[in-house]
Design a protein around this motif. Structure first.
Motif, mmCIF file in Angstrom:
data_model
loop_
_atom_site.group_PDB
_atom_site.id
_atom_site.type_symbol
_atom_site.label_atom_id
_atom_site.label_comp_id
_atom_site.label_asym_id
_atom_site.label_seq_id
_atom_site.Cartn_x
_atom_site.Cartn_y
_atom_site.Cartn_z
ATOM 1 N N LEU A 154 1.032 -1.207 -0.120
ATOM 2 C CA LEU A 154 -0.081 -0.038 -0.063
ATOM 3 C C LEU A 154 0.885 1.166 0.093
ATOM 4 O O LEU A 154 1.194 1.915 0.928
ATOM 5 N N ILE A 155 1.618 1.298 -0.935
ATOM 6 C CA ILE A 155 2.539 2.447 -1.393
ATOM 7 C C ILE A 155 2.108 3.608 -1.924
ATOM 8 O O ILE A 155 1.774 3.473 -3.078
ATOM 9 N N ALA A 156 2.154 4.897 -0.976
ATOM 10 C CA ALA A 156 1.687 6.190 -1.475
ATOM 11 C C ALA A 156 0.148 6.100 -2.328
ATOM 12 O O ALA A 156 -0.054 6.614 -3.076
ATOM 13 N N VAL A 157 -0.599 5.050 -1.412
ATOM 14 C CA VAL A 157 -1.928 5.135 -1.755
ATOM 15 C C VAL A 157 -2.940 5.735 -0.915
ATOM 16 O O VAL A 157 -4.108 6.132 -1.092
ATOM 17 N N LEU A 158 -2.422 5.293 0.452
ATOM 18 C CA LEU A 158 -3.628 5.434 1.271
ATOM 19 C C LEU A 158 -3.962 7.115 1.657
ATOM 20 O O LEU A 158 -5.088 7.374 2.134
ATOM 21 N N HIS A 159 -2.916 7.773 1.288
ATOM 22 C CA HIS A 159 -3.235 9.391 1.425
ATOM 23 C C HIS A 159 -4.345 9.879 0.222
ATOM 24 O O HIS A 159 -4.572 10.880 0.252
ATOM 25 N N PHE A 160 -4.666 8.835 -0.547
ATOM 26 C CA PHE A 160 -5.843 9.115 -1.480
ATOM 27 C C PHE A 160 -7.031 8.761 -0.685
ATOM 28 O O PHE A 160 -8.114 8.637 -1.497
ATOM 29 N N VAL A 161 -7.105 8.246 0.424
ATOM 30 C CA VAL A 161 -8.601 7.934 1.073
ATOM 31 C C VAL A 161 -8.378 8.812 2.064
ATOM 32 O O VAL A 161 -8.023 8.676 3.347
ATOM 33 N N PRO A 162 -9.214 9.973 2.159
ATOM 34 C CA PRO A 162 -9.184 11.084 3.084
ATOM 35 C C PRO A 162 -9.831 10.532 4.497
ATOM 36 O O PRO A 162 -9.686 10.848 5.637
ATOM 37 N N ASP A 163 -10.704 9.676 4.359
ATOM 38 C CA ASP A 163 -11.625 9.184 5.706
ATOM 39 C C ASP A 163 -10.645 8.315 6.485
ATOM 40 O O ASP A 163 -10.365 7.308 5.920
ATOM 41 N N ASP A 164 -10.220 8.669 7.454
ATOM 42 C CA ASP A 164 -9.457 7.769 8.387
ATOM 43 C C ASP A 164 -9.880 6.372 8.522
ATOM 44 O O ASP A 164 -9.140 5.448 8.546
ATOM 45 N N GLU A 165 -11.444 6.525 9.019
ATOM 46 C CA GLU A 165 -12.021 5.266 9.300
ATOM 47 C C GLU A 165 -11.978 4.249 8.286
ATOM 48 O O GLU A 165 -11.783 3.317 8.265
ATOM 49 N N ALA A 166 -12.573 5.087 7.138
ATOM 50 C CA ALA A 166 -12.469 4.061 5.719
ATOM 51 C C ALA A 166 -11.019 3.596 5.471
ATOM 52 O O ALA A 166 -10.911 2.477 5.031
ATOM 53 N N ALA A 167 -10.109 4.274 5.549
ATOM 54 C CA ALA A 167 -8.536 3.830 5.270
ATOM 55 C C ALA A 167 -8.330 2.672 6.081
ATOM 56 O O ALA A 167 -7.609 1.626 5.829
ATOM 57 N N TYR A 183 3.183 -10.062 4.666
ATOM 58 C CA TYR A 183 3.722 -8.807 5.259
ATOM 59 C C TYR A 183 2.902 -7.603 4.592
ATOM 60 O O TYR A 183 2.084 -7.613 3.555
ATOM 61 N N VAL A 184 2.818 -6.435 5.295
ATOM 62 C CA VAL A 184 2.187 -5.289 4.925
ATOM 63 C C VAL A 184 3.174 -4.227 4.858
ATOM 64 O O VAL A 184 3.961 -3.856 5.648
ATOM 65 N N VAL A 185 3.206 -3.451 3.527
ATOM 66 C CA VAL A 185 4.172 -2.428 3.255
ATOM 67 C C VAL A 185 3.184 -1.141 3.193
ATOM 68 O O VAL A 185 2.236 -1.008 2.232
ATOM 69 N N VAL A 186 3.752 0.031 3.880
ATOM 70 C CA VAL A 186 2.696 1.233 3.803
ATOM 71 C C VAL A 186 3.725 2.281 3.508
ATOM 72 O O VAL A 186 4.906 2.401 4.222
ATOM 73 N N SER A 187 3.547 3.089 2.400
ATOM 74 C CA SER A 187 4.313 4.577 2.731
ATOM 75 C C SER A 187 3.069 5.511 2.605
ATOM 76 O O SER A 187 2.141 5.400 1.993
ATOM 77 N N HIS A 188 3.203 6.713 3.111
ATOM 78 C CA HIS A 188 2.124 7.754 3.228
ATOM 79 C C HIS A 188 2.567 9.152 3.465
ATOM 80 O O HIS A 188 3.622 9.439 4.505
ATOM 81 N N ALA A 189 2.044 10.170 2.846
ATOM 82 C CA ALA A 189 2.552 11.517 2.958
ATOM 83 C C ALA A 189 2.020 11.859 4.510
ATOM 84 O O ALA A 189 0.894 11.524 4.856
ATOM 85 N N ALA A 190 3.116 12.389 4.996
ATOM 86 C CA ALA A 190 2.838 12.779 6.531
ATOM 87 C C ALA A 190 2.596 14.269 6.821
ATOM 88 O O ALA A 190 3.224 15.031 6.128
ATOM 89 N N SER A 191 1.825 14.569 7.869
ATOM 90 C CA SER A 191 1.557 15.970 8.004
ATOM 91 C C SER A 191 2.461 16.509 9.207
ATOM 92 O O SER A 191 2.523 17.618 9.384
#
Ligand code: SAM
Length: 272
Positions: A154-167, A183-191
């Motif tokens: 899930l690389i650079a994709v979850l920041h396209f799901v604005p609703d936190d509960e939905a993500a 394994y689960v791999v995540v990268s995400h734009a950070a605030s």
């Protein structure tokens, strides 16, 4: 003609093609380049961010393959670009399988073109917010064996799901389908952690996506990103800035001196 729809109307920009443009790819249309330039004018670090994220993807996939993962589910895969998941994985595990999933039909059709004739890789159009459609998709079922470990990317994709509960719910449902050793791999734009000048620019970049694409993006804090890994065994060094995750000498030099400027958090975790 490239760049216009069948009725001659211009093609709207998409996140996948803007990203491809920033990586120096050829799979983009005028609207994507325009939006990409607008983002880069306001936030000049963006192309470097894309390179840095892509380098993390390669390191993470290699790590998983070296840890025995032979099949990959890459959601929000984008337009295939240098160092695709199946290529990186197969440099370690020659018969590795991969399914690419993206919401953008162009990303999917480009993927299918590149994968033509490859019996062990496929691409499907689906939305990360609908995990059951992904998990139940016939192509996914045909190519991946959920009785064996899977590398969920899930690389650079979850920041396209604005609703936190939905993500969070999407990640939870996807994780529930994975056996131990996956394994689960995540990268995400950070605030957080982003220097003030850049965070201002990030906000503007966010606005450009909001106005010009169907997939506006949403920044998350470190605790929110860490929550995606709850209940999993985080691999060292945990959730860190993109360039800090197991760096190698081949990485782009962009943010090595100042990792928080990469504005992206990344982590890899094992399913127990
Ligand atoms: N994962 C690749 C990487 O890190 O190099 C590509 C990342 S690109 C920045 C984000 C991708 O996510 C785009 O291709 C976009 O179309 C896709 N995307 C956005 N929203 C999505 C959604 N709801 N479901 C699936 N894919 C989505």
């Amino acid at each position: 003609m490239a760049g216009v729809g069948s009725g001659g109307e211009p093609k709207p920009a998409t996140a996948a093609r803007i990203y491809d443009y920033h990586l120096g790819g050829i799979h983009n249309f005028p609207a994507d380049r325009e939006a990409g330039d607008a983002v880069a004018r306001l936030f000049p670090l963006v192309p470097a961010l894309a390179r840095t994220n892509r380098a993390f993807l390669r390191r993470a996939v290699r790590h998983l393959a070296e840890s025995g993962v032979r099949q990959f589910l890459d959601i929000g895969s984008g337009i295939p670009t240098a160092g695709n998941v199946h290529e990186v994985a197969r440099s370690v595990v020659p018969d590795a399988r991969a399914v690419y999933v993206d919401i953008d039909p162009v990303a999917v059709s480009e993927s299918l073109e590149i994968l033509a004739g490859d019996e062990r890789a496929g691409a499907v159009r689906a939305d990360v917010r609908d995990p059951q459609a992904i998990l139940g998709h016939p192509q996914v079922r045909r190519l991946l064996d959920f009785g064996e470990p899977v590398g969920l990317l899930l690389i650079a994709v979850l920041h396209f799901v604005p609703d936190d509960e939905a993500a969070q719910a999407a990640v939870r449902q996807l994780r529930e389908a994975l056996v131990p050793g996956s394994y689960v791999v995540v990268s995400h734009a950070a605030s957080d952690g982003v220097p003030d000048d850049d965070s201002g620019h990030l906000a503007v970049a966010k606005d450009v996506y909001q106005r010009s694409t169907a997939t506006p993006f949403h920044l998350r804090s470190r605790p929110q990103v860490e929550r995606f890994f709850e209940g999993l065994e985080l691999v060292e060094p945990g959730v860190v800035w993109l360039p800090e995750w197991r760096p190698t000498p081949d990485d782009p030099a962009d943010f090595v001196q100042d990792p928080p400027r990469s504005a992206g958090l990344a982590g890899v975790a094992r399913v127990r």
